[in-house]
Design a protein around this motif. Sequence first.
Motif, PDB file in Angstrom:
ATOM      1  N   ILE A   1      -8.577 -16.324  17.695  1.00 57.02           N
ATOM      2  CA  ILE A   1      -7.749 -15.266  17.517  1.00 57.02           C
ATOM      3  C   ILE A   1      -7.484 -14.154  18.708  1.00 57.02           C
ATOM      4  CG2 ILE A   1      -7.743 -13.056  16.179  1.00 57.02           C
ATOM      5  CD1 ILE A   1      -9.244 -14.910  13.942  1.00 57.02           C
TER       6      ILE A   1
ATOM      7  N   VAL B   1      -7.656  -3.957  12.741  1.00 56.41           N
ATOM      8  CA  VAL B   1      -7.491  -5.407  12.841  1.00 56.41           C
ATOM      9  C   VAL B   1      -8.920  -5.658  12.336  1.00 56.41           C
ATOM     10  CG1 VAL B   1      -7.690  -7.425  14.316  1.00 56.41           C
ATOM     11  CG2 VAL B   1      -6.001  -5.428  14.996  1.00 56.41           C
TER      12      VAL B   1
ATOM     13  N   ASP C   1      -0.852 -10.859   7.791  1.00 59.34           N
ATOM     14  CA  ASP C   1       0.168  -9.937   8.583  1.00 59.34           C
ATOM     15  C   ASP C   1      -0.517 -10.011   9.994  1.00 59.34           C
ATOM     16  OD1 ASP C   1       1.371  -9.039   6.482  1.00 59.34           O
ATOM     17  OD2 ASP C   1       0.001  -7.482   6.276  1.00 59.34           O
ATOM     18  N   ASP C   2      -1.098 -10.944  10.436  1.00 60.60           N
ATOM     19  CA  ASP C   2      -1.710 -11.081  12.003  1.00 60.60           C
ATOM     20  C   ASP C   2      -2.608  -9.987  12.473  1.00 60.60           C
ATOM     21  OD1 ASP C   2      -0.378 -13.492  12.429  1.00 60.60           O
ATOM     22  OD2 ASP C   2       1.494 -12.501  13.105  1.00 60.60           O
ATOM     23  N   ARG C   3      -3.265  -9.287  11.312  1.00 61.14           N
ATOM     24  CA  ARG C   3      -4.297  -8.511  11.835  1.00 61.14           C
ATOM     25  C   ARG C   3      -5.609  -8.417  10.709  1.00 61.14           C
ATOM     26  NH1 ARG C   3      -3.161  -3.462  12.756  1.00 61.14           N
ATOM     27  NH2 ARG C   3      -0.949  -3.481  13.129  1.00 61.14           N
TER      28      ARG C   3
ATOM     29  N   LYS D   1      -1.352 -17.007   6.269  1.00 55.50           N
ATOM     30  CA  LYS D   1      -1.194 -18.018   7.321  1.00 55.50           C
ATOM     31  C   LYS D   1      -2.777 -18.536   7.489  1.00 55.50           C
ATOM     32  CE  LYS D   1       2.245 -15.595  10.185  1.00 55.50           C
ATOM     33  NZ  LYS D   1       2.551 -15.068  11.467  1.00 55.50           N
TER      34      LYS D   1
ATOM     35  N   LEU E   1      -5.857 -20.466   9.215  1.00 54.61           N
ATOM     36  CA  LEU E   1      -6.692 -20.600  10.437  1.00 54.61           C
ATOM     37  C   LEU E   1      -7.397 -21.801  10.321  1.00 54.61           C
ATOM     38  CD1 LEU E   1      -8.114 -16.871  10.587  1.00 54.61           C
ATOM     39  CD2 LEU E   1      -6.335 -17.839  11.917  1.00 54.61           C
TER      40      LEU E   1
ATOM     41  N   SER F   1      -5.198 -15.762   7.486  1.00 52.41           N
ATOM     42  CA  SER F   1      -5.018 -14.317   7.924  1.00 52.41           C
ATOM     43  C   SER F   1      -3.893 -13.891   7.167  1.00 52.41           C
ATOM     44  CB  SER F   1      -4.690 -14.243   9.189  1.00 52.41           C
ATOM     45  OG  SER F   1      -3.292 -14.798   9.627  1.00 52.41           O
TER      46      SER F   1
ATOM     47  N   PHE G   1      -8.191 -11.114   9.347  1.00 49.73           N
ATOM     48  CA  PHE G   1      -8.409 -12.412   9.443  1.00 49.73           C
ATOM     49  C   PHE G   1      -9.637 -12.682   8.459  1.00 49.73           C
ATOM     50  CE2 PHE G   1      -6.459 -10.914  13.036  1.00 49.73           C
ATOM     51  CZ  PHE G   1      -5.551 -12.051  13.386  1.00 49.73           C
TER      52      PHE G   1
ATOM     53  N   TYR H   1       0.562  -4.411  18.819  1.00 52.22           N
ATOM     54  CA  TYR H   1      -0.506  -3.890  18.604  1.00 52.22           C
ATOM     55  C   TYR H   1      -0.548  -2.603  19.386  1.00 52.22           C
ATOM     56  CZ  TYR H   1      -2.131  -8.106  16.082  1.00 52.22           C
ATOM     57  OH  TYR H   1      -2.240  -8.985  15.252  1.00 52.22           O
TER      58      TYR H   1
ATOM     59  N   ILE I   1      -3.580 -14.507  19.777  1.00 48.32           N
ATOM     60  CA  ILE I   1      -3.122 -13.667  18.716  1.00 48.32           C
ATOM     61  C   ILE I   1      -2.911 -12.235  19.103  1.00 48.32           C
ATOM     62  CG2 ILE I   1      -2.699 -12.896  16.313  1.00 48.32           C
ATOM     63  CD1 ILE I   1      -3.836 -15.619  15.605  1.00 48.32           C
ATOM     64  N   ILE I   2      -4.119 -11.477  19.696  1.00 47.19           N
ATOM     65  CA  ILE I   2      -4.207 -10.294  20.097  1.00 47.19           C
ATOM     66  C   ILE I   2      -4.347 -10.335  21.678  1.00 47.19           C
ATOM     67  CG2 ILE I   2      -5.469  -8.281  19.983  1.00 47.19           C
ATOM     68  CD1 ILE I   2      -6.531  -9.284  17.103  1.00 47.19           C
TER      69      ILE I   2
END
Length: 252
Positions: free
Chosen positions: A164, A68, A144-146, A129, A131, A142, A148, A3, A168-169
């Motif tokens: 998160i 995000v 692209d991991d951005r 993915k 949660l 989620s 949610f 990020y 994650i971030i």
Amino acid sequence: MKYKTPQFFTLIIGTEILNRRREDAHFDFVTKALAEHGHKLTGSFIIEDDPALIINTLRFIASQPNPVLFSFGGIGSTPDDHTRKCAAIALKNGQMEVHQEARKIIEETLGERAYPHPVKMAELPKGAKLLENPVNNMPAFSLDDRYFFMPGFPEMSHPMVEYILDTIIPDGTKNYRYTLTADCRENEFIDIMEQMPKEVEFSSLPKLNKGKGWQVTISVASQDEIMAKEAFNRYITLLEEKKIPYRLEDER
């Protein structure tokens, strides 16, 4: 993923919030949770359960630099839950698939009650993915991991936000903030405001108090503590030179 100075957004989906049948609980929670991790909110949207509006709002957020998103609501299995499909259209060219792990969780949790409708919650945008849901086990997801996407219920989604931000971030950089309230108009400070360094965030919030006249709350913040203090002291110096009463506020 990596990020680079993420811009955080909330998308709160629910006609019931706009028509006041339910109070929003997400905005206040997210702003505080972000601050604890050295981040701030760039934008927040509250919109009704309208597919076109959801898609366009998601596309706008995705067009911003390093977005995000925390999205709340609309991922259930009732006809007014559009978010799963809208997320696929806006972010994955409309590609949907049955997420096998999500289907297994729903079937194991609900048994026969998973059919015919709750199992639809396993139909997710391609590449989603899961949660974990700490309340009823129905998974959120989620992309692209951005991006949610979480339930509208705070007791379910707020622990997800905390997870998160914890795992994650990466944490951001601490902001040093200083605030005062002065008994004057904000015009007193225009020259100082025009000279604020670009690295310093500042705000001026005027208020007309009945019987007390004008007041203004000045707040400055920066990731550079020395720069923040120097900028703040410019205001204090002016106030003391002009003998204008002021009060220091708690740093927030």
